[in-house]
Design an enzyme around this catalytic site. Structure first.
Site, PDB file in Angstrom:
ATOM      1  N   LYS A  37       0.809  -1.230   0.000  1.00  9.67           N
ATOM      2  CA  LYS A  37       0.000   0.000   0.000  1.00  9.67           C
ATOM      3  C   LYS A  37       0.843   1.281   0.000  1.00  9.67           C
ATOM      4  O   LYS A  37       0.480   2.261  -0.644  1.00  9.67           O
ATOM      5  CB  LYS A  37      -0.949   0.007   1.206  1.00  9.67           C
ATOM      6  CG  LYS A  37      -2.047  -1.059   1.097  1.00  9.67           C
ATOM      7  CD  LYS A  37      -3.010  -0.982   2.258  1.00  9.67           C
ATOM      8  CE  LYS A  37      -3.935  -2.186   2.241  1.00  9.67           C
ATOM      9  NZ  LYS A  37      -4.974  -2.116   3.282  1.00  9.67           N
TER      10      LYS A  37
ATOM     11  N   ASP B  38      -9.951   2.336   2.889  1.00 12.43           N
ATOM     12  CA  ASP B  38      -9.992   1.506   4.103  1.00 12.43           C
ATOM     13  C   ASP B  38     -10.736   2.196   5.254  1.00 12.43           C
ATOM     14  O   ASP B  38     -11.587   1.592   5.909  1.00 12.43           O
ATOM     15  CB  ASP B  38      -8.568   1.160   4.575  1.00 12.43           C
ATOM     16  CG  ASP B  38      -7.953   0.048   3.743  1.00 12.43           C
ATOM     17  OD1 ASP B  38      -8.711  -0.754   3.161  1.00 12.43           O
ATOM     18  OD2 ASP B  38      -6.710  -0.030   3.684  1.00 12.43           O
TER      19      ASP B  38
END
Ligand code: ATR
Length: 282
Positions: free
Chosen positions: A68, A104
């Protein structure tokens, strides 16, 4: 969007990722035939794998562990929430490169407030961990109206760094792991450590849990068992794992790519049933 456009999740390891199933279900729901693969990429090979994917028709990618931050670094454009997290979990092809977003935190907040119908406003919260997962969700939790966010990490300098990044000294503060027994109780405890993924359990005092506490593990499946068992044993009335967040962050990515809202509940229930089957050996 053409039905030949490609989508994928990149990770290491990625073979057990649920994202291909989730996106296929969303596609079925709204009548879009899409190709969504799981692409295994090592840390060294990630950038090249992403380039190859784009050359072969890739237009959207989900990024999971451990890529990420690397994904964020190579983006040409970044959303506000990706900038705040310093990490990207959703990439969309744009002119000359990728645009990075991070769904997220919004996915977690949607899971808590919409699926579980729990209000985050005014809660005193504890975040265990200050790594990538913690950084991904902390800004959205603050935005959802927490009264206070105490961040505790095994290595304290990472907790300090996260608090600095959040830039909200009135509400976000760091404390030492060794002092967990003296911090009082919390109405939200988030496990953002990776301890469960290596089958380690955290030695946490029950005194952390208030009578209306919500305990959330950002992991799901086996990795969430130790923390969620601790929370139940401590008397937490609400205990959830990261499966709902996984489905919600996927829905937010899907909606960006395809411009259609999806129903997450049937997919969440299907995954829960599948997980229950796995645990009983079905
Ligand atoms: P992720 O992307 O899952 O957050 P990460 O960035 O490697 O992965 O962060 C892992 C987090 O879990 C860190 O907060 C780590 O603490 P350290 O920064 O001190 O390493 C935490 N962690 C991992 N194993 C742990 C354990 N056994 N006890 C406490 N914290 C642990």
């Amino acid at each position: 969007m053409s039905s030949t456009a490609r989508y994928a999740v990149f990770g290491h390891p990625v073979a057990h990722s649920l994202s291909p199933f989730i996106h296929a279900e969303f596609g079925r729901q709204v009548g879009i035939a899409l190709r969504y693969d799981a692409i295994e990429a090592t840390i060294d090979g990630f950038a090249a794998a992403l380039e190859r994917f784009a050359a072969e028709g890739g237009v959207g990618a989900n990024i999971t562990l451990p890529h990420k931050e690397a994904a964020f670094a190579l983006c040409r454009e970044r959303s506000e929430r990706a900038l705040r997290a310093g990490a990207a979990n959703t990439l969309t092809l744009i002119e000359g490169g990728w645009r990075g977003d991070n769904t997220d935190g919004a996915g977690l907040v949607r899971d808590i407030t919409e699926r579980h119908r729990l209000d985050l406003r005014g809660r005193r919260a504890l975040m265990l961990g200050a790594g990538g997962a913690a950084r991904g969700v902390a800004p959205a939790l603050l935005d959802a109206g927490l009264e206070e966010l105490v961040i505790v990490n095994r290595s304290p300098e990472r907790a300090d760094a996260l608090v600095d990044t959040l830039g909200d000294p009135g509400r976000a503060k760091s404390r030492y792991w060794a002092d967990l027994g003296e911090l009082g109780d919390f109405e939200l405890v988030v496990n953002a450590t990776s301890a469960g993924r290596s089958a380690r359990s955290l030695d946490l005092p029950f005194s952390l849990v208030s009578p209306r506490c919500l305990a959330v593990d950002l992991s799901y499946g086996e990795a969430a068992i130790a923390f969620t068992a601790w929370a139940r044993a401590a008397g937490c009335p609400h205990v959830i794992d990261g499966l709902g967040m996984l489905v919600e962050q996927a829905a937010l990515a899907f909606e960006q790519w395809h411009g259609k809202r999806v129903e997450t509940e049937p997919v969440y229930q299907a995954l829960k049933a599948r997980a229950a089957g796995l645990h009983t050996g079905d």
